[in-house]
Enzyme design. Sequence first.
Site, PDB file in Angstrom:
ATOM      1  N   CYS A   1      -1.842   8.019   3.397  1.00 14.68           N
ATOM      2  CA  CYS A   1      -1.590   8.487   2.577  1.00 14.68           C
ATOM      3  C   CYS A   1      -3.289   8.756   1.236  1.00 14.68           C
ATOM      4  O   CYS A   1      -2.643   8.855   0.229  1.00 14.68           O
ATOM      5  CB  CYS A   1      -0.878   7.034   1.668  1.00 14.68           C
ATOM      6  SG  CYS A   1      -2.318   6.062   2.675  1.00 14.68           S
TER       7      CYS A   1
ATOM      8  N   GLU B   1       0.802  -1.363  -0.294  1.00  6.48           N
ATOM      9  CA  GLU B   1      -0.475   0.303   0.189  1.00  6.48           C
ATOM     10  C   GLU B   1       0.918   1.207   0.030  1.00  6.48           C
ATOM     11  O   GLU B   1       1.101   1.395   1.324  1.00  6.48           O
ATOM     12  CB  GLU B   1      -0.843   0.073   1.163  1.00  6.48           C
ATOM     13  CG  GLU B   1      -1.795   1.230   0.605  1.00  6.48           C
ATOM     14  CD  GLU B   1      -2.372   1.555   1.927  1.00  6.48           C
ATOM     15  OE1 GLU B   1      -1.460   3.228   1.321  1.00  6.48           O
ATOM     16  OE2 GLU B   1      -2.100   2.115   3.139  1.00  6.48           O
TER      17      GLU B   1
END
Length: 490
Positions: free
Chosen positions: A292, A258
């Site tokens: 993020c 990720e």
Amino acid sequence: MMDLPLTPDSGWNSLYLAGEWTDPGDRGTIAVENPYTREKIATVPAGTEADVDRAYEAAAEAQRSWADQPPQRRAGVVTAALEFVRSHREEITDLLALESGSTQVKGEAELQTARGMMQQAASYPFRMKGQHAESVIPGKEHIVERNPAGVVGVISPWNFPLHLSMRAVAPAIAAGNAVVLKPASNTPITGGLLLARIFEEAGVPEGVLSVVPGQGSEIGDAIAGHEIPRVLAFTGSTEIGQRVATQAAENCALPALELGGNNVHVVTENADVGRAVDGGVFGSFLHQGQACISINRHLVHEDVYDDYVGMLTDRAANLPTGDPTDGDTIIGPIIDETQRDQILAYVDETVDEGATLETGGDHDGLVVEPTVLSDADNDMAAACNEHFGPVAPVIPYSSDGEAIELANDTIHGLSGSVHSEDLEQARTIADGIETGMIHINDQPINDEPHVPFGGMKQSGLGRYNGESILDELTTTKWISVQRESREYPF
């Protein structure tokens, strides 16, 4: 370490290797600093490549017997770990504030997502189902088993250290794997050694979990490139993630990545502007933008652009800033000077490129002011880069097609959001944006334990949460049984 309180001075100066707290000896050390005061709050050992070897070897030795445990045993460990987290909620949120600069709002949100993931993981031992299939060959039976992958290496980041470590560690242990965890060097306690305490208290067998703090530049390659792990779970920047993926692939290990994001918040001419601003404030400024999945770009239709900029600027200018241990604070410190200076450089460069600084742009220590930049475009520094700070570039657009084009003009594809009272319009835009996750009439910071979480393009490989992470952490084995004599052509 049993029975010690969860405070910065609670004896964290040890590695957790093969079920034992190991004294630092002649190893180097990592100073853990409070990002608000810059005071040293703890010291932890810097693990070595030899420590990585020992951790992986112990994991390989312990994993088979752990996988053979009945599902209720593995579920019980994760459930006990969850109860430990629940019963130490205040201590853990205090640690998150002191080590990672988490405000109370962010700390509570992180604990909630971590607990949800653990609760989901506790069900995994009972969900590892195989299948039975018919064969095209007479008298043959097919059985497909689902088994643990083996040993899992985890490299976790500093921004949401507890959750982003736990979302890999808890499912991996529940599924019958053993884990070697390397937390970020900024947050070796809440991202690493705290998990060792949690699972030790929960009764995890020796060797099933090891935690090796250390600088990525010193042991990162040893973790990612080791021959033992079958899965490498990494959360962090795209650049480092690509390196991890390459090293894992050299050993035919599965990279579960990720990575970075450049997420858009699209506000159409049919949006409820107040509602869109509510989402924009939360999505840009939670944890100082250090997520993020935070908003990196606000794409706003020209018909509502001025109203949106004015409302967003007013809200940003009035957000309380300062000490994250103060319950009223919304904007706390950036994690360190390097990150702060990069954020401010992006802001200065964007202004030099022609954007208007509506509010913010300055700092007090590591606390960067909530910043709104109007008259921005997609190529400006704060928009084309993942700025990872409390910065909101607002970019005008004139049509749905342009909004989609601007949204997709990035190497990333992690999350995003679209606001419109016309749900058909919102869905059309959402469908056109190349991203792993997108949220209509909300903002991009969403993470639920039962829904697949991950990105497209250079935002990662694979998915976390729900059945998706179970697929990443397990493997299938096809067994066929020929119950009748088979005729062969020769």
